[in-house]
Structures are given as C-alpha cells and as structure tokens.
Motif scaffolding. Structure first.
Motif, PDB file in Angstrom:
ATOM      1  N   ALA A  89       0.949  -1.325  -0.203  1.00 12.62           N
ATOM      2  CA  ALA A  89       0.168   0.637  -0.131  1.00 12.62           C
ATOM      3  C   ALA A  89       0.474   1.657   0.083  1.00 12.62           C
ATOM      4  CB  ALA A  89      -1.724   0.112   0.988  1.00 12.62           C
ATOM      5  N   GLU A  90       1.956   1.303   0.760  1.00 11.28           N
ATOM      6  CA  GLU A  90       3.030   2.589   1.218  1.00 11.28           C
ATOM      7  C   GLU A  90       3.230   2.589  -0.716  1.00 11.28           C
ATOM      8  OE1 GLU A  90       5.536   2.110   3.805  1.00 11.28           O
ATOM      9  OE2 GLU A  90       3.790   2.393   5.452  1.00 11.28           O
TER      10      GLU A  90
ATOM     11  N   ALA B  33     -14.375   5.046  10.675  1.00 16.04           N
ATOM     12  CA  ALA B  33     -14.622   6.569  11.384  1.00 16.04           C
ATOM     13  C   ALA B  33     -13.735   7.318  12.025  1.00 16.04           C
ATOM     14  CB  ALA B  33     -16.045   6.593  11.408  1.00 16.04           C
ATOM     15  N   ALA B  34     -13.396   6.069  12.588  1.00 13.04           N
ATOM     16  CA  ALA B  34     -12.793   7.047  13.786  1.00 13.04           C
ATOM     17  C   ALA B  34     -10.790   7.200  13.311  1.00 13.04           C
ATOM     18  CB  ALA B  34     -12.107   5.583  14.879  1.00 13.04           C
ATOM     19  N   THR B  35     -10.613   6.901  12.422  1.00 15.76           N
ATOM     20  CA  THR B  35      -9.416   6.867  11.689  1.00 15.76           C
ATOM     21  C   THR B  35      -9.228   8.379  10.347  1.00 15.76           C
ATOM     22  OG1 THR B  35      -9.852   5.341  10.406  1.00 15.76           O
ATOM     23  CG2 THR B  35      -8.033   5.124  11.809  1.00 15.76           C
ATOM     24  N   GLY B  36     -10.535   8.011  10.601  1.00 13.39           N
ATOM     25  CA  GLY B  36     -10.505   8.921   9.136  1.00 13.39           C
ATOM     26  C   GLY B  36      -9.990   8.881   7.592  1.00 13.39           C
ATOM     27  N   ALA B  37     -10.557   7.012   7.571  1.00 15.00           N
ATOM     28  CA  ALA B  37      -9.460   6.243   6.182  1.00 15.00           C
ATOM     29  C   ALA B  37     -10.997   6.470   5.008  1.00 15.00           C
ATOM     30  CB  ALA B  37      -9.467   4.982   6.557  1.00 15.00           C
ATOM     31  N   ASP B  38     -10.043   7.168   4.165  1.00 15.04           N
ATOM     32  CA  ASP B  38     -11.118   6.883   3.152  1.00 15.04           C
ATOM     33  C   ASP B  38     -10.794   5.494   2.116  1.00 15.04           C
ATOM     34  OD1 ASP B  38      -8.016   6.910   1.366  1.00 15.04           O
ATOM     35  OD2 ASP B  38      -8.905   9.073   1.675  1.00 15.04           O
ATOM     36  N   THR B  39     -10.163   4.153   2.399  1.00 18.58           N
ATOM     37  CA  THR B  39     -10.287   3.001   1.663  1.00 18.58           C
ATOM     38  C   THR B  39      -9.799   1.888   2.333  1.00 18.58           C
ATOM     39  OG1 THR B  39      -9.115   4.085   0.135  1.00 18.58           O
ATOM     40  CG2 THR B  39      -8.681   2.134  -0.632  1.00 18.58           C
ATOM     41  N   VAL B  40     -10.353   0.782   2.441  1.00 17.19           N
ATOM     42  CA  VAL B  40     -10.288  -0.497   3.260  1.00 17.19           C
ATOM     43  C   VAL B  40      -9.797  -1.501   1.669  1.00 17.19           C
ATOM     44  CG1 VAL B  40     -11.281  -2.329   4.413  1.00 17.19           C
ATOM     45  CG2 VAL B  40     -11.696   0.252   4.517  1.00 17.19           C
TER      46      VAL B  40
ATOM     47  N   VAL C 266     -16.812   3.498   2.371  1.00 18.16           N
ATOM     48  CA  VAL C 266     -15.352   4.116   1.762  1.00 18.16           C
ATOM     49  C   VAL C 266     -15.431   2.818   0.905  1.00 18.16           C
ATOM     50  CG1 VAL C 266     -15.090   4.809   3.991  1.00 18.16           C
ATOM     51  CG2 VAL C 266     -14.362   3.121   3.147  1.00 18.16           C
ATOM     52  N   LYS C 267     -14.669   3.812  -0.212  1.00 15.27           N
ATOM     53  CA  LYS C 267     -13.672   2.079  -1.094  1.00 15.27           C
ATOM     54  C   LYS C 267     -13.673   1.268   0.025  1.00 15.27           C
ATOM     55  CE  LYS C 267     -10.138   3.488  -3.429  1.00 15.27           C
ATOM     56  NZ  LYS C 267      -9.553   4.207  -4.338  1.00 15.27           N
ATOM     57  N   VAL C 268     -13.901  -0.018  -1.003  1.00 19.56           N
ATOM     58  CA  VAL C 268     -12.865  -0.930  -0.750  1.00 19.56           C
ATOM     59  C   VAL C 268     -12.687  -1.829  -1.894  1.00 19.56           C
ATOM     60  CG1 VAL C 268     -13.418  -3.671  -0.279  1.00 19.56           C
ATOM     61  CG2 VAL C 268     -14.850  -2.141   0.892  1.00 19.56           C
ATOM     62  N   ILE C 269     -10.962  -2.091  -1.776  1.00 18.02           N
ATOM     63  CA  ILE C 269     -10.480  -2.889  -2.484  1.00 18.02           C
ATOM     64  C   ILE C 269      -9.624  -3.617  -2.341  1.00 18.02           C
ATOM     65  CG2 ILE C 269      -9.935  -0.448  -3.355  1.00 18.02           C
ATOM     66  CD1 ILE C 269      -7.291  -0.483  -2.583  1.00 18.02           C
ATOM     67  N   ASP C 270      -8.869  -4.654  -2.909  1.00 19.47           N
ATOM     68  CA  ASP C 270      -8.152  -6.118  -2.311  1.00 19.47           C
ATOM     69  C   ASP C 270      -6.396  -6.077  -3.080  1.00 19.47           C
ATOM     70  OD1 ASP C 270      -8.421  -6.713  -5.479  1.00 19.47           O
ATOM     71  OD2 ASP C 270      -9.888  -7.604  -5.734  1.00 19.47           O
ATOM     72  N   ARG C 271      -6.754  -6.832  -1.836  1.00 16.14           N
ATOM     73  CA  ARG C 271      -4.678  -7.427  -2.020  1.00 16.14           C
ATOM     74  C   ARG C 271      -4.236  -7.211  -4.041  1.00 16.14           C
ATOM     75  NH1 ARG C 271      -0.800  -9.958   0.807  1.00 16.14           N
ATOM     76  NH2 ARG C 271       1.388 -10.206   0.115  1.00 16.14           N
ATOM     77  N   THR C 272      -5.255  -8.054  -4.682  1.00 17.43           N
ATOM     78  CA  THR C 272      -4.856  -7.812  -6.597  1.00 17.43           C
ATOM     79  C   THR C 272      -5.070  -6.443  -6.777  1.00 17.43           C
ATOM     80  OG1 THR C 272      -5.799  -9.840  -6.177  1.00 17.43           O
ATOM     81  CG2 THR C 272      -5.359  -8.665  -8.288  1.00 17.43           C
ATOM     82  N   THR C 273      -5.432  -5.172  -6.216  1.00 11.58           N
ATOM     83  CA  THR C 273      -5.943  -4.752  -7.149  1.00 11.58           C
ATOM     84  C   THR C 273      -4.859  -3.150  -6.791  1.00 11.58           C
ATOM     85  OG1 THR C 273      -8.470  -4.527  -6.490  1.00 11.58           O
ATOM     86  CG2 THR C 273      -6.920  -2.342  -7.404  1.00 11.58           C
ATOM     87  N   VAL C 274      -4.150  -3.128  -5.641  1.00 13.42           N
ATOM     88  CA  VAL C 274      -2.898  -2.381  -4.928  1.00 13.42           C
ATOM     89  C   VAL C 274      -1.731  -3.100  -5.919  1.00 13.42           C
ATOM     90  CG1 VAL C 274      -1.107  -1.943  -2.842  1.00 13.42           C
ATOM     91  CG2 VAL C 274      -3.572  -2.235  -2.507  1.00 13.42           C
TER      92      VAL C 274
ATOM     93  N   LEU D  35     -10.581  -9.720  -2.950  1.00 14.71           N
ATOM     94  CA  LEU D  35     -12.528 -10.074  -3.281  1.00 14.71           C
ATOM     95  C   LEU D  35     -13.020 -10.950  -4.664  1.00 14.71           C
ATOM     96  CD1 LEU D  35     -13.190  -7.245  -0.681  1.00 14.71           C
ATOM     97  CD2 LEU D  35     -12.741  -9.704   0.380  1.00 14.71           C
ATOM     98  N   ALA D  36     -14.422 -11.819  -3.958  1.00 16.39           N
ATOM     99  CA  ALA D  36     -15.082 -11.247  -5.144  1.00 16.39           C
ATOM    100  C   ALA D  36     -15.625 -10.460  -5.060  1.00 16.39           C
ATOM    101  CB  ALA D  36     -15.751 -12.950  -4.902  1.00 16.39           C
ATOM    102  N   PRO D  37     -16.341 -10.273  -6.721  1.00 11.81           N
ATOM    103  CA  PRO D  37     -16.908  -8.836  -6.781  1.00 11.81           C
ATOM    104  C   PRO D  37     -18.093  -8.565  -5.508  1.00 11.81           C
ATOM    105  CG  PRO D  37     -16.952  -9.924  -9.277  1.00 11.81           C
ATOM    106  CD  PRO D  37     -16.285 -10.953  -7.841  1.00 11.81           C
ATOM    107  N   SER D  38     -19.258 -10.232  -5.618  1.00  9.15           N
ATOM    108  CA  SER D  38     -20.240  -9.869  -4.658  1.00  9.15           C
ATOM    109  C   SER D  38     -19.540  -9.117  -2.788  1.00  9.15           C
ATOM    110  CB  SER D  38     -20.709 -10.738  -4.692  1.00  9.15           C
ATOM    111  OG  SER D  38     -20.212 -11.966  -3.730  1.00  9.15           O
ATOM    112  N   GLN D  39     -18.534  -9.540  -2.601  1.00 10.21           N
ATOM    113  CA  GLN D  39     -18.160  -9.631  -1.838  1.00 10.21           C
ATOM    114  C   GLN D  39     -17.732  -7.629  -1.291  1.00 10.21           C
ATOM    115  OE1 GLN D  39     -14.781 -12.643  -1.817  1.00 10.21           O
ATOM    116  NE2 GLN D  39     -15.404 -13.393   1.074  1.00 10.21           N
TER     117      GLN D  39
END
Length: 503
Positions: A111-112, A148-155, A175-183, A161-165
């Motif tokens: 991610a970094e 919400a507590a950290t102010g993150a904009d992505t998980v 917020v936006k959710v992505i997976d390891r493959t996307t990164v 992840l499967a598309p449905s997950q």
C-alpha cells in the motif's frame, strides 16, 4: 471458546500487528516493520552505478500558475494531501496467526509503495472468509467504526475479493474497498516503463476488471420490450437491447484482444535477441526472487549496471540484460527479472509470462532471498511455485541470501539449515560478491568441443572468439601462428577445423 476470550485473542493479534501504530500520525506503520528495509540501510551505494531512473521516478515537478487554492502549500504537504489513508483487514484460520501478520505487513508495504498511508490494520480469526462480506456482518460494522475513527478513505482486504464481497463490504463501511490484487496491479501500472511492460499490465488490469463491472440505475438496465401490460415500457422504448454494461464488456474484450496481439508482436524481437545469444553460445544467468529481495542491487554489484534500485516493492518490471565476463574471459549475460510476491495474481503471472520466459531460457537461475526477512522459507517456496507455474522448476539454481549485513550469526545458522549450499552476500557492503562470481562461473556450462589448432596471426578474430565464447586451456605463440588448446562451441569448432592439429 466464549465471546470474551475470542475478542481477547483478536485484540492480541491486532496488538502484535500494530506494535508501533499511532493511528493519527503519518508513521509508516507496517512498511518499516519488515516488508521494506529500514530507511537507514535502504540506500544504494557506489556499486549501483548512476541512478537517473530513480531520480526521475522521485521527481515532483510543479507547473506554475495552475493552482486555484492552497497557494502557500509546500510540495511535501501537497504530496501528503494526495495520499490515500487506508485501513487493512485480513482473515486467518486457527494456527495461521503468524503467517497472517507477515502477510498484513507485506500488504502495508504494498500500500505504501502504491502511495497510501496505513492508519490501522485488523485481523479476524475464522475458519473461512465470509461468503457475503469477507469478515462477517458484525465485524464489518466494527470495521466501519474504525474507518470513521481514523478518518480513512479506503479499506484494503488481504486477499482477492469476489465482486459480490467487495460490493457488500463497501455498502457497510461506506468507503472504497479494494483488495490485494488491485494494489499490486496499481503498483505495476505506476512502474511499467517499456511498451511491452505497459501492455502486459493493462491486459492484467482488464482481465481483473471484466467480471467486476458494476452499474446502477436505468443506464445499466435492459431496454424494455414487449407490451406495457407485460412489464415493458411501451412504444419508443423498444431497441437493440444492448445495455451500457454490455457495451463496456464488449469494449474491454476488444481491447484485451488487441493487447494480446501487441504482446505477441513483441515476441519475435525478444526471441531474435535470445537466438543471437544462443548462436554465439553466450551462457545466460537469470536473477529471480521475491520482490524487494535486492535483485537489482545484486546485478549492479556484479556488473555496475546502473539498474534502478529502490526500497519499494516491484521497483523492477522490465527485464534488464547486462553483459559480464568470467575470470578467464568468457562472456555471459545476467538478466534482472520481475519479483514475485505471495498470492501473486494469476492475471499477472499470465501477462508477464513472456518476461518470465527469460528465466526459462537461462542456463543458471540466481535465486535471491532477503536474508533479513522474517519468513525466508516462505519467500523461497513462493518463488519456486511461480517458477513451476511457468515451467522452469528444474533449472540449475544458486540460492543467495542477500542483505547479509543485516543478518546476525544465529540467523545465519537457521538460514544455513534451510539451504546448506546457499551463499551469503551483501550488495551494500560487498560481502560474498567475489565468492558468488566464482560460483556462477563454475555453474556455467562448458563449451562442448575440445580442439587443438595453430591459428595464423592474420586470423586474430578466431583467437578473440575463443577468448569470448570458449574456454582457453593453453596458448603458445609459435613462428607459424598461435597454438591453442581450448573448449569451444560446435559452430566455432567448425571454423577452426582447417587449422586443427593432431597433437
């Protein structure tokens, strides 16, 4: 197990993963942990040659007169404003906690490298990921509170992840959710430089995107047909019936076919270069290994090639070939290849198959492992698995534990037990480089034909060819020419046949 003790176990896992975490700071929570080197030891040295590509990658150019706000912001502050703030989430079964923590640290480093700031990370123990939301509805609500507590904009989920997950989890955490493959795909798209590399990355991205297209509202629904009473919209609504999402899929498939053709078109040029090296019987050594194991640094230490070196994952995507010589003058090539990582997306394995062919066509594989990594055995197995996938499992292999300057004596004993014949080297300090060169020279195949000949002095080109591609056993300068005893390729032996002698 009671709910209280289960929550306690999960909390302990999080505590271990976030040993130095401060959610509100920009501290690189996981990256410095183990997946990336410590900043104090990550610099490149004189053996790395000129690093113009690295300076260009890190350059930040400001275009004057375009800003409409934040007139006084500095370049560093502007860069920070553009970074995504992310929370990591992973699932692990009973007994796999340590592997899960290492994988989450690696995800943080990914991610970094992609340009994010890791604020927090959570692990959940459960036998299998939840089919609906990956972590379960209750844990998804807890994750929403953390976001919400950290102010993150992505998980970022530590899996594919499967598309449905992804959609279900996104609907809960808001917020936006992505997976390891996307990164990983994002890092590849940032670092690809050659035309072939860019085409390979784009193909992998489209293969990943195709089943994940998502639409909303009437623009995505089928055009109505039939009678109003039967559920249709009546006159004026009947048409060809192709929806926007179907159009998108068709365009993606067309683009993928075009990219596959482009990648095939690159193959003849690459094969011609390899054929030329084979025709001249130049042996080749492929440097393979886990991402950020120090492959490019090792290539620079062996050849002063000036190949880009960066303390980041997947800094190298395009295969780099450099020429080197043995102590007795034989020429061979060293090829730096793309690194591997656990759970490497199969789209990338397929897309980069042409690059990985460089490993398959080599005479020797230099398998580089980061000796300071917490899981070197996992690195070894991951690389061998991927090499097996592309059909190069049974290659002659030299295992190299790099970054030896960061390994203490106890760790060396453990690594020696893992690979008894391995070499310990440090691209930074130069430790073990000379011994590794000698091991490479010994592993290179010897020319097939033994010849004895007296070569006239006006055919110095043949003597030079023996020095470059053969193995000179003895030489004597006589009145009628240069007497040589050597091992050479069949092609060169045919050229020397007219000067061959019986003794």
């Amino acid at each position: 197990m009671t709910d209280t003790s289960k929550h306690s176990t999960d909390d302990e896992a999080v505590e271990r993963v976030l040993a130095n975490a401060d959610r509100r700071t920009e501290a690189r929570v996981f990256g410095a942990a183990q997946a990336l080197q410590d900043a104090a030891t990550a610099g490149y040295g004189s053996g790395d040659g000129d690093q113009w590509d690295l300076e260009d990658r890190h350059a930040l150019r400001r275009v004057q007169g375009l800003s409409t706000e934040l007139e006084d912001v500095t370049e560093v502050e502007y860069r920070q404003l553009r970074l995504e703030n992310v929370v990591l989430v992973g699932v692990y079964p009973q007994g796999a906690q340590e592997d899960a923590e290492n994988s989450l640290r690696e995800l943080a480093a990914l991610a970094e490298t992609a340009g994010a700031v890791v604020l927090d990370g959570v692990l959940q123990r459960r036998p299998h990921p939840d089919a609906a939301t990956y972590i379960g509805r209750g844990k998804a609500q807890e994750l929403k509170d953390i976001v919400a507590a950290t102010g993150a904009d992505t998980v970022i989920a530590d899996t594919e992840l499967a598309p449905s997950q992804r959609r279900a989890l996104e609907d809960v955490v808001k917020v936006k959710v992505i997976d390891r493959t996307t990164v990983i795909l994002d890092i590849f798209s940032q670092h690809a430089k050659s035309r072939e590399g860019k085409a390979q990355v784009e193909l992998a991205q489209l293969e990943y995107l195709l089943p994940r297209l998502r639409g909303w509202g009437e623009s995505m629904s089928r055009q109505a047909g039939g009678q109003v009473g039967a559920g249709g919209a009546g006159m004026g609504s009947r048409g060809p019936g192709e929806t926007k999402i179907e159009l998108d899929r068709r365009r993606i498939r067309t683009k993928m076919a075009l990219l596959r053709k482009q990648i095939r078109d690159f193959a003849p040029g690459r094969e011609a270069k390899r054929a030329e090296r084979k025709r001249n019987t130049i042996p080749s050594v492929a440097i393979a290994g886990y991402t950020n194991a120090g492959k490019s640094s090792l290539l620079n230490a062996l050849t002063s090639a000036g190949v880009l070196v960066e303390n980041a994952l997947f800094a190298t995507l395009d295969a780099t070939v450099r020429r080197s010589e043995t102590a007795d003058g034989r020429v061979y090539t060293l090829t730096d290849t793309v690194g591997f990582v656990r759970n490497l997306p199969h789209q990338l394995v397929e897309a980069f198959r042409s690059t990985l062919e460089e490993v398959g066509d080599a005479d020797v594989v230099l398998h580089v492992v980061d000796g300071s990594h917490p899981d070197p055995a996992g690195q070894l197995q991951t690389v061998r698995d991927v090499m097996g996938d592309v059909g190069v499992r049974d290659m002659p292999e030299i295992v190299v534990f790099n970054k030896a300057d960061l390994i203490d004596d106890d760790e060396r004993l453990v690594l020696r037990g893992l690979e008894p014949k391995a070499h310990f080297v440090s691209s930074r300090s130069g430790e073990g480089i000379a011994e590794l060169r000698a091991a490479i020279e010994e592993a290179l195949p010897t020319p097939a034909v033994e010849v004895t000949a007296v070569i006239p002095y006006d055919r110095g080109d043949l003597v030079a060819a023996i020095h470059e591609t053969g193995m000179l056993l003895s030489v004597d300068h006589r009145e009628d020419g240069t007497a040589v005893h050597a091992r050479v390729s069949e092609r060169l032996a045919a050229e020397l046949a007219e000067f061959a002698t019986a003794d």
